[in-house]
Design an enzyme around this catalytic site. Sequence first.
Site, PDB file in Angstrom:
ATOM      1  N   ARG A 244       0.864  -1.181   0.000  1.00 17.10           N
ATOM      2  CA  ARG A 244       0.000   0.000   0.000  1.00 17.10           C
ATOM      3  C   ARG A 244       0.894   1.221   0.000  1.00 17.10           C
ATOM      4  NH1 ARG A 244      -3.453  -2.300  -1.837  1.00 17.10           N
ATOM      5  NH2 ARG A 244      -5.590  -2.637  -1.177  1.00 17.10           N
ATOM      6  N   GLU A 273      -1.624   7.968  -4.821  1.00 14.24           N
ATOM      7  CA  GLU A 273      -2.370   7.262  -5.860  1.00 14.24           C
ATOM      8  C   GLU A 273      -3.788   7.836  -5.971  1.00 14.24           C
ATOM      9  OE1 GLU A 273      -1.335   3.088  -5.267  1.00 14.24           O
ATOM     10  OE2 GLU A 273      -3.144   2.579  -6.399  1.00 14.24           O
ATOM     11  N   HIS A 291      -0.163  -0.072  -9.967  1.00 11.98           N
ATOM     12  CA  HIS A 291      -0.996  -0.919  -9.093  1.00 11.98           C
ATOM     13  C   HIS A 291      -1.614  -2.098  -9.862  1.00 11.98           C
ATOM     14  CE1 HIS A 291      -3.467  -0.758  -5.115  1.00 11.98           C
ATOM     15  NE2 HIS A 291      -3.204  -2.000  -5.488  1.00 11.98           N
TER      16      HIS A 291
HETATM   17  N1  LIG Z   1      -0.204  -4.537  -5.459  1.00 13.18           N
HETATM   18  C1  LIG Z   1      -1.384  -5.086  -5.518  1.00 13.18           C
HETATM   19  O1  LIG Z   1      -2.071  -5.055  -6.518  1.00 13.18           O
HETATM   20  C2  LIG Z   1      -1.901  -5.823  -4.299  1.00 13.18           C
HETATM   21  C3  LIG Z   1      -2.758  -6.939  -4.488  1.00 13.18           C
HETATM   22  C4  LIG Z   1      -3.195  -7.625  -3.372  1.00 13.18           C
HETATM   23  C5  LIG Z   1      -2.823  -7.186  -2.091  1.00 13.18           C
HETATM   24  N2  LIG Z   1      -2.029  -6.106  -1.943  1.00 13.18           N
HETATM   25  C6  LIG Z   1      -1.626  -5.647  -0.603  1.00 13.18           C
HETATM   26  O2  LIG Z   1      -0.629  -6.512  -0.100  1.00 13.18           O
HETATM   27  C7  LIG Z   1      -0.612  -6.438   1.313  1.00 13.18           C
HETATM   28  C8  LIG Z   1      -0.480  -7.822   1.932  1.00 13.18           C
HETATM   29  O3  LIG Z   1      -1.558  -8.672   1.541  1.00 13.18           O
HETATM   30  P1  LIG Z   1      -1.702 -10.161   2.136  1.00 13.18           P
HETATM   31  O4  LIG Z   1      -2.771 -10.832   1.365  1.00 13.18           O
HETATM   32  O5  LIG Z   1      -0.364 -10.795   2.215  1.00 13.18           O
HETATM   33  O6  LIG Z   1      -2.228  -9.807   3.599  1.00 13.18           O
HETATM   34  P2  LIG Z   1      -2.136 -10.734   4.903  1.00 13.18           P
HETATM   35  O7  LIG Z   1      -3.149 -10.175   5.834  1.00 13.18           O
HETATM   36  O8  LIG Z   1      -2.203 -12.171   4.520  1.00 13.18           O
HETATM   37  O9  LIG Z   1      -0.662 -10.451   5.456  1.00 13.18           O
HETATM   38  C9  LIG Z   1      -0.271  -9.219   6.000  1.00 13.18           C
HETATM   39  C10 LIG Z   1       0.744  -9.529   7.101  1.00 13.18           C
HETATM   40  O10 LIG Z   1       1.331  -8.318   7.542  1.00 13.18           O
HETATM   41  C11 LIG Z   1       1.580  -8.452   8.941  1.00 13.18           C
HETATM   42  N3  LIG Z   1       1.789  -7.117   9.503  1.00 13.18           N
HETATM   43  C12 LIG Z   1       0.862  -6.208   9.881  1.00 13.18           C
HETATM   44  N4  LIG Z   1       1.472  -5.081  10.290  1.00 13.18           N
HETATM   45  C13 LIG Z   1       2.796  -5.295  10.164  1.00 13.18           C
HETATM   46  C14 LIG Z   1       3.955  -4.483  10.427  1.00 13.18           C
HETATM   47  N5  LIG Z   1       3.855  -3.236  10.871  1.00 13.18           N
HETATM   48  N6  LIG Z   1       5.166  -5.017  10.171  1.00 13.18           N
HETATM   49  C15 LIG Z   1       5.286  -6.286   9.689  1.00 13.18           C
HETATM   50  N7  LIG Z   1       4.237  -7.083   9.430  1.00 13.18           N
HETATM   51  C16 LIG Z   1       3.015  -6.580   9.667  1.00 13.18           C
HETATM   52  C17 LIG Z   1       0.351  -9.186   9.468  1.00 13.18           C
HETATM   53  O11 LIG Z   1       0.614  -9.824  10.692  1.00 13.18           O
HETATM   54  C18 LIG Z   1       0.096 -10.189   8.344  1.00 13.18           C
HETATM   55  O12 LIG Z   1       0.713 -11.442   8.607  1.00 13.18           O
HETATM   56  C19 LIG Z   1      -1.885  -5.690   1.695  1.00 13.18           C
HETATM   57  O13 LIG Z   1      -1.559  -4.339   1.967  1.00 13.18           O
HETATM   58  C20 LIG Z   1      -2.710  -5.726   0.451  1.00 13.18           C
HETATM   59  O14 LIG Z   1      -3.587  -4.640   0.371  1.00 13.18           O
HETATM   60  C21 LIG Z   1      -1.554  -5.417  -3.022  1.00 13.18           C
END
Ligand SMILES: NC(=O)c1ccc[n+]([C@@H]2O[C@H](COP(=O)([O-])OP(=O)(O)OC[C@H]3O[C@@H](n4cnc5c(N)ncnc54)[C@H](O)[C@@H]3O)[C@@H](O)[C@H]2O)c1
Length: 316
Positions: A244, A273, A291
Amino acid sequence: MKILANDGIAQSGIDALEKSGFEVITTTVAQEQLQNYINENQIVALLVRSATKVRKDLIDSCPGLKLIGRGGVGMDNIDVAYAREKGLHVINTPAASSESVAELVFAHLFGGVRFLHDSNRNMPLDGDSKFKQLKKTYAGGTELRGKTLGVIGFGRIGRATAKVALGIGMKVLYFDPFIEKSSVEISFFDGQSVSFDFESQSKASVIASSDFITLHVPAQKEYVIGKNEFEAMKEGVGIVNAARGGVLDEVALIEALENGKVAFAGLDVFESEPSPEIKILMHPNISLTPHIGAATGEAQDRIGTELATQIKALLK
Ligand SMILES: NC(=O)c1ccc[n+]([C@@H]2O[C@H](COP(=O)([O-])OP(=O)(O)OC[C@H]3O[C@@H](n4cnc5c(N)ncnc54)[C@H](O)[C@@H]3O)[C@@H](O)[C@H]2O)c1
Protein backbone atom coordinates in the site's frame (compact mmCIF):
# COMPACT_ATOMS: atom_id res chain seq x y z
CA MET A 1 -31.17 -9.48 -8.45
CA LYS A 2 -28.79 -6.91 -9.88
CA ILE A 3 -25.09 -6.69 -9.16
CA LEU A 4 -22.97 -3.68 -10.09
CA ALA A 5 -19.32 -4.61 -10.64
CA ASN A 6 -18.11 -1.01 -10.69
CA ASP A 7 -14.39 -1.68 -11.14
CA GLY A 8 -14.99 -4.67 -13.46
CA ILE A 9 -15.08 -8.41 -12.84
CA ALA A 10 -13.60 -11.35 -14.76
CA GLN A 11 -15.84 -13.20 -17.22
CA SER A 12 -15.55 -16.31 -15.02
CA GLY A 13 -17.35 -14.41 -12.25
CA ILE A 14 -20.02 -12.99 -14.57
CA ASP A 15 -20.71 -16.48 -15.99
CA ALA A 16 -21.03 -18.07 -12.56
CA LEU A 17 -23.33 -15.30 -11.29
CA GLU A 18 -25.53 -15.24 -14.42
CA LYS A 19 -25.89 -19.00 -14.23
CA SER A 20 -27.41 -18.50 -10.78
CA GLY A 21 -29.86 -15.90 -12.06
CA PHE A 22 -28.07 -12.66 -11.11
CA GLU A 23 -27.83 -9.77 -13.56
CA VAL A 24 -24.29 -8.39 -13.64
CA ILE A 25 -23.74 -4.77 -14.73
CA THR A 26 -20.14 -3.82 -15.52
CA THR A 27 -20.68 -0.12 -16.28
CA THR A 28 -18.23 2.08 -14.39
CA VAL A 29 -20.36 4.63 -12.59
CA ALA A 30 -18.58 7.80 -11.39
CA GLN A 31 -18.16 7.97 -7.62
CA GLU A 32 -20.54 10.95 -7.21
CA GLN A 33 -23.26 9.25 -9.26
CA LEU A 34 -23.09 5.90 -7.51
CA GLN A 35 -25.80 6.61 -4.95
CA ASN A 36 -28.38 7.51 -7.64
CA TYR A 37 -27.39 4.64 -9.88
CA ILE A 38 -27.62 2.04 -7.12
CA ASN A 39 -31.01 3.27 -5.93
CA GLU A 40 -32.56 3.80 -9.38
CA ASN A 41 -31.42 0.39 -10.64
CA GLN A 42 -32.18 -1.51 -7.43
CA ILE A 43 -28.66 -2.84 -7.11
CA VAL A 44 -28.37 -5.39 -4.27
CA ALA A 45 -24.63 -6.06 -4.45
CA LEU A 46 -21.83 -3.61 -5.21
CA LEU A 47 -18.52 -5.16 -6.27
CA VAL A 48 -15.38 -3.04 -6.28
CA ARG A 49 -11.61 -3.43 -6.59
CA SER A 50 -9.45 -0.62 -5.19
CA ALA A 51 -10.79 2.37 -7.16
CA THR A 52 -14.40 2.76 -5.98
CA LYS A 53 -14.83 4.07 -2.43
CA VAL A 54 -17.65 2.72 -0.30
CA ARG A 55 -17.89 5.14 2.60
CA LYS A 56 -20.53 5.69 5.32
CA ASP A 57 -22.51 8.25 3.29
CA LEU A 58 -22.92 5.88 0.35
CA ILE A 59 -23.88 3.00 2.66
CA ASP A 60 -26.45 5.24 4.42
CA SER A 61 -27.97 6.49 1.21
CA CYS A 62 -28.43 3.07 -0.43
CA PRO A 63 -30.85 1.13 1.81
CA GLY A 64 -31.43 -1.58 -0.81
CA LEU A 65 -27.78 -2.63 -0.83
CA LYS A 66 -27.23 -6.02 0.82
CA LEU A 67 -23.65 -6.85 -0.01
CA ILE A 68 -20.35 -5.13 -0.73
CA GLY A 69 -17.69 -7.28 -2.36
CA ARG A 70 -14.02 -6.44 -2.81
CA GLY A 71 -12.30 -8.34 -5.59
CA GLY A 72 -8.90 -8.62 -3.91
CA VAL A 73 -7.43 -8.15 -0.46
CA GLY A 74 -7.15 -4.68 1.09
CA MET A 75 -10.53 -3.23 2.11
CA ASP A 76 -9.24 0.24 3.03
CA ASN A 77 -11.59 1.75 0.39
CA ILE A 78 -14.63 0.35 2.24
CA ASP A 79 -16.04 1.35 5.67
CA VAL A 80 -16.22 -2.33 6.58
CA ALA A 81 -17.18 -2.13 10.28
CA TYR A 82 -19.88 0.45 9.60
CA ALA A 83 -21.38 -1.58 6.73
CA ARG A 84 -21.46 -4.72 8.89
CA GLU A 85 -23.06 -2.75 11.73
CA LYS A 86 -25.78 -1.78 9.27
CA GLY A 87 -26.37 -5.44 8.45
CA LEU A 88 -24.59 -5.60 5.08
CA HIS A 89 -22.41 -8.52 4.07
CA VAL A 90 -18.86 -7.41 3.29
CA ILE A 91 -16.71 -9.96 1.50
CA ASN A 92 -13.31 -10.11 -0.19
CA THR A 93 -11.08 -12.69 -1.87
CA PRO A 94 -7.91 -12.67 0.20
CA ALA A 95 -6.03 -15.60 -1.29
CA ALA A 96 -6.76 -15.24 -5.00
CA SER A 97 -3.98 -12.87 -6.02
CA SER A 98 -1.01 -13.72 -3.78
CA GLU A 99 1.06 -15.53 -6.43
CA SER A 100 0.44 -12.79 -9.00
CA VAL A 101 1.65 -10.09 -6.62
CA ALA A 102 4.68 -12.22 -5.68
CA GLU A 103 5.62 -12.60 -9.35
CA LEU A 104 5.32 -8.84 -9.88
CA VAL A 105 7.68 -8.26 -6.95
CA PHE A 106 10.22 -10.44 -8.76
CA ALA A 107 9.61 -8.63 -12.04
CA HIS A 108 10.73 -5.47 -10.21
CA LEU A 109 13.65 -7.23 -8.52
CA PHE A 110 14.98 -8.99 -11.62
CA GLY A 111 14.51 -5.77 -13.58
CA GLY A 112 16.14 -3.67 -10.88
CA VAL A 113 19.37 -5.64 -10.58
CA ARG A 114 19.91 -5.38 -14.37
CA PHE A 115 18.61 -1.79 -14.75
CA LEU A 116 15.83 -2.84 -17.13
CA HIS A 117 13.54 -0.02 -16.02
CA ASP A 118 16.12 2.56 -17.11
CA SER A 119 17.44 0.66 -20.10
CA ASN A 120 13.90 0.41 -21.45
CA ARG A 121 13.62 4.19 -21.19
CA ASN A 122 16.90 4.94 -22.96
CA MET A 123 17.28 2.22 -25.60
CA PRO A 124 14.43 3.62 -27.74
CA LEU A 125 16.03 7.10 -27.55
CA ASP A 126 19.73 6.31 -27.96
CA GLY A 127 20.04 2.59 -28.66
CA ASP A 128 21.07 3.07 -32.29
CA SER A 129 23.53 5.95 -31.77
CA LYS A 130 25.00 5.27 -28.32
CA PHE A 131 24.84 1.49 -28.04
CA LYS A 132 28.34 1.06 -26.58
CA GLN A 133 27.81 3.85 -24.07
CA LEU A 134 24.53 2.33 -22.90
CA LYS A 135 26.16 -1.10 -22.70
CA LYS A 136 28.67 0.41 -20.28
CA THR A 137 25.97 2.23 -18.31
CA TYR A 138 23.97 -0.93 -17.74
CA ALA A 139 26.91 -3.26 -17.08
CA GLY A 140 27.66 -4.04 -13.43
CA GLY A 141 24.41 -5.81 -12.70
CA THR A 142 24.09 -8.33 -9.89
CA GLU A 143 22.45 -11.72 -9.45
CA LEU A 144 19.65 -12.31 -6.99
CA ARG A 145 20.86 -15.84 -6.29
CA GLY A 146 22.73 -16.05 -2.98
CA LYS A 147 21.49 -12.66 -1.78
CA THR A 148 19.21 -12.04 1.20
CA LEU A 149 15.59 -11.02 0.78
CA GLY A 150 13.92 -9.37 3.78
CA VAL A 151 10.17 -9.80 3.78
CA ILE A 152 8.26 -7.32 5.96
CA GLY A 153 4.84 -8.87 6.62
CA PHE A 154 4.68 -12.65 6.31
CA GLY A 155 1.02 -13.17 5.41
CA ARG A 156 -0.24 -14.68 2.18
CA ILE A 157 1.72 -12.49 -0.23
CA GLY A 158 4.83 -12.36 1.94
CA ARG A 159 4.94 -16.16 1.98
CA ALA A 160 4.23 -16.43 -1.76
CA THR A 161 7.14 -14.05 -2.36
CA ALA A 162 9.38 -16.11 -0.08
CA LYS A 163 8.64 -19.20 -2.19
CA VAL A 164 9.84 -17.52 -5.37
CA ALA A 165 12.94 -16.26 -3.55
CA LEU A 166 13.79 -19.74 -2.23
CA GLY A 167 13.27 -21.17 -5.70
CA ILE A 168 15.97 -18.96 -7.17
CA GLY A 169 18.43 -19.60 -4.37
CA MET A 170 17.96 -16.55 -2.17
CA LYS A 171 18.20 -16.51 1.61
CA VAL A 172 14.92 -15.33 3.14
CA LEU A 173 14.40 -13.45 6.41
CA TYR A 174 11.10 -12.10 7.62
CA PHE A 175 9.64 -9.75 10.19
CA ASP A 176 6.00 -10.03 11.23
CA PRO A 177 4.92 -9.00 14.74
CA PHE A 178 1.92 -11.34 14.60
CA ILE A 179 3.51 -14.47 13.09
CA GLU A 180 6.29 -15.80 15.27
CA LYS A 181 6.89 -19.00 13.29
CA SER A 182 5.86 -19.98 9.82
CA SER A 183 6.51 -22.64 7.24
CA VAL A 184 6.04 -22.47 3.50
CA GLU A 185 5.61 -25.40 1.18
CA ILE A 186 6.93 -25.12 -2.35
CA SER A 187 5.16 -27.47 -4.74
CA PHE A 188 6.87 -28.46 -7.97
CA PHE A 189 5.31 -29.36 -11.32
CA ASP A 190 5.70 -33.11 -10.84
CA GLY A 191 4.13 -33.36 -7.41
CA GLN A 192 7.33 -33.14 -5.38
CA SER A 193 7.39 -30.54 -2.66
CA VAL A 194 9.76 -29.03 -0.15
CA SER A 195 8.84 -27.45 3.14
CA PHE A 196 10.78 -24.59 4.78
CA ASP A 197 10.47 -23.46 8.39
CA PHE A 198 11.02 -19.85 9.39
CA GLU A 199 11.08 -17.75 12.53
CA SER A 200 10.34 -14.05 12.61
CA GLN A 201 13.43 -11.86 13.21
CA SER A 202 13.37 -8.40 14.69
CA LYS A 203 12.50 -5.64 12.24
CA ALA A 204 15.91 -4.04 12.92
CA SER A 205 17.82 -7.20 12.05
CA VAL A 206 15.82 -7.87 8.86
CA ILE A 207 16.39 -4.29 7.75
CA ALA A 208 20.09 -4.34 8.55
CA SER A 209 20.84 -7.76 7.02
CA SER A 210 18.88 -7.72 3.76
CA ASP A 211 20.20 -7.01 0.27
CA PHE A 212 16.62 -6.57 -0.95
CA ILE A 213 13.51 -5.69 1.04
CA THR A 214 9.89 -6.26 0.06
CA LEU A 215 6.81 -4.97 1.89
CA HIS A 216 3.67 -7.07 2.37
CA VAL A 217 1.85 -5.39 5.23
CA PRO A 218 -1.70 -4.01 5.30
CA ALA A 219 -2.40 -0.27 5.16
CA GLN A 220 -1.55 1.35 8.49
CA LYS A 221 -1.41 4.72 10.19
CA GLU A 222 2.37 5.06 10.27
CA TYR A 223 5.13 4.40 7.81
CA VAL A 224 6.68 0.94 8.12
CA ILE A 225 9.71 2.17 6.18
CA GLY A 226 10.81 5.77 6.77
CA LYS A 227 13.99 7.79 7.20
CA ASN A 228 15.30 5.79 10.20
CA GLU A 229 14.74 2.44 8.49
CA PHE A 230 16.46 3.61 5.29
CA GLU A 231 19.44 4.77 7.34
CA ALA A 232 19.73 1.33 8.95
CA MET A 233 19.74 -0.54 5.62
CA LYS A 234 22.76 -1.95 3.80
CA GLU A 235 24.41 0.33 1.27
CA GLY A 236 22.97 -0.32 -2.21
CA VAL A 237 19.84 -2.16 -1.09
CA GLY A 238 16.87 -2.66 -3.45
CA ILE A 239 13.35 -2.15 -2.10
CA VAL A 240 9.94 -3.10 -3.48
CA ASN A 241 6.54 -1.86 -2.33
CA ALA A 242 3.59 -3.74 -3.80
CA ALA A 243 1.54 -3.45 -0.59
CA ARG A 244 0.00 0.00 0.00
CA GLY A 245 1.27 3.48 -0.82
CA GLY A 246 1.28 4.84 2.71
CA VAL A 247 3.51 2.17 4.22
CA LEU A 248 6.67 3.60 2.65
CA ASP A 249 7.75 7.23 3.07
CA GLU A 250 8.33 8.40 -0.51
CA VAL A 251 10.19 11.57 0.52
CA ALA A 252 12.62 9.45 2.55
CA LEU A 253 12.90 7.03 -0.39
CA ILE A 254 13.92 9.80 -2.81
CA GLU A 255 16.53 10.97 -0.31
CA ALA A 256 17.85 7.41 0.12
CA LEU A 257 18.05 6.97 -3.67
CA GLU A 258 19.84 10.31 -4.03
CA ASN A 259 22.45 9.53 -1.37
CA GLY A 260 23.07 6.04 -2.75
CA LYS A 261 21.77 4.08 0.24
CA VAL A 262 19.08 2.56 -1.95
CA ALA A 263 20.21 1.41 -5.38
CA PHE A 264 16.74 1.00 -6.82
CA ALA A 265 13.12 0.77 -5.84
CA GLY A 266 10.20 -1.02 -7.44
CA LEU A 267 6.83 0.59 -6.77
CA ASP A 268 3.41 -0.77 -7.67
CA VAL A 269 1.58 1.44 -5.16
CA PHE A 270 1.95 5.13 -4.35
CA GLU A 271 1.24 7.52 -1.49
CA SER A 272 -0.70 9.91 -3.70
CA GLU A 273 -2.37 7.26 -5.86
CA PRO A 274 -3.89 7.71 -8.44
CA SER A 275 -1.66 10.76 -9.09
CA PRO A 276 1.82 9.69 -8.02
CA GLU A 277 4.37 12.43 -7.34
CA ILE A 278 6.29 13.54 -10.40
CA LYS A 279 9.60 13.12 -8.49
CA ILE A 280 8.75 9.44 -8.08
CA LEU A 281 7.56 8.97 -11.67
CA MET A 282 10.63 10.64 -13.19
CA HIS A 283 13.29 9.03 -11.01
CA PRO A 284 15.70 6.94 -13.10
CA ASN A 285 16.21 4.39 -10.31
CA ILE A 286 12.58 3.56 -9.73
CA SER A 287 10.85 0.75 -11.58
CA LEU A 288 7.18 1.66 -11.89
CA THR A 289 3.89 -0.17 -12.34
CA PRO A 290 0.40 1.32 -11.88
CA HIS A 291 -1.00 -0.92 -9.09
CA ILE A 292 -1.19 -4.05 -11.22
CA GLY A 293 -0.09 -6.63 -8.64
CA ALA A 294 -3.30 -8.63 -8.90
CA ALA A 295 -3.97 -7.80 -12.53
CA THR A 296 -3.31 -11.16 -14.18
CA GLY A 297 -5.85 -13.27 -15.99
CA GLU A 298 -5.32 -16.09 -13.51
CA ALA A 299 -5.80 -13.96 -10.39
CA GLN A 300 -8.83 -12.17 -11.83
CA ASP A 301 -10.42 -15.50 -12.78
CA ARG A 302 -9.91 -16.81 -9.25
CA ILE A 303 -11.26 -13.53 -7.81
CA GLY A 304 -14.34 -13.69 -10.06
CA THR A 305 -15.27 -17.27 -9.21
CA GLU A 306 -14.50 -16.80 -5.51
CA LEU A 307 -16.77 -13.70 -5.35
CA ALA A 308 -19.54 -15.54 -7.23
CA THR A 309 -19.39 -18.52 -4.84
CA GLN A 310 -19.67 -16.27 -1.79
CA ILE A 311 -22.47 -14.13 -3.27
CA LYS A 312 -24.51 -17.22 -4.17
CA ALA A 313 -24.10 -18.56 -0.65
CA LEU A 314 -25.12 -15.26 0.97
CA LEU A 315 -27.86 -13.92 -1.29
CA LYS A 316 -29.55 -16.96 -2.83
N1 LIG B 1 -0.20 -4.54 -5.46
C1 LIG B 1 -1.38 -5.09 -5.52
O1 LIG B 1 -2.07 -5.06 -6.52
C2 LIG B 1 -1.90 -5.82 -4.30
C3 LIG B 1 -2.76 -6.94 -4.49
C4 LIG B 1 -3.19 -7.62 -3.37
C5 LIG B 1 -2.82 -7.19 -2.09
N2 LIG B 1 -2.03 -6.11 -1.94
C6 LIG B 1 -1.63 -5.65 -0.60
O2 LIG B 1 -0.63 -6.51 -0.10
C7 LIG B 1 -0.61 -6.44 1.31
C8 LIG B 1 -0.48 -7.82 1.93
O3 LIG B 1 -1.56 -8.67 1.54
P1 LIG B 1 -1.70 -10.16 2.14
O4 LIG B 1 -2.77 -10.83 1.37
O5 LIG B 1 -0.36 -10.80 2.21
O6 LIG B 1 -2.23 -9.81 3.60
P2 LIG B 1 -2.14 -10.73 4.90
O7 LIG B 1 -3.15 -10.18 5.83
O8 LIG B 1 -2.20 -12.17 4.52
O9 LIG B 1 -0.66 -10.45 5.46
C9 LIG B 1 -0.27 -9.22 6.00
C10 LIG B 1 0.74 -9.53 7.10
O10 LIG B 1 1.33 -8.32 7.54
C11 LIG B 1 1.58 -8.45 8.94
N3 LIG B 1 1.79 -7.12 9.50
C12 LIG B 1 0.86 -6.21 9.88
N4 LIG B 1 1.47 -5.08 10.29
C13 LIG B 1 2.80 -5.30 10.16
C14 LIG B 1 3.95 -4.48 10.43
N5 LIG B 1 3.86 -3.24 10.87
N6 LIG B 1 5.17 -5.02 10.17
C15 LIG B 1 5.29 -6.29 9.69
N7 LIG B 1 4.24 -7.08 9.43
C16 LIG B 1 3.02 -6.58 9.67
C17 LIG B 1 0.35 -9.19 9.47
O11 LIG B 1 0.61 -9.82 10.69
C18 LIG B 1 0.10 -10.19 8.34
O12 LIG B 1 0.71 -11.44 8.61
C19 LIG B 1 -1.89 -5.69 1.69
O13 LIG B 1 -1.56 -4.34 1.97
C20 LIG B 1 -2.71 -5.73 0.45
O14 LIG B 1 -3.59 -4.64 0.37
C21 LIG B 1 -1.55 -5.42 -3.02
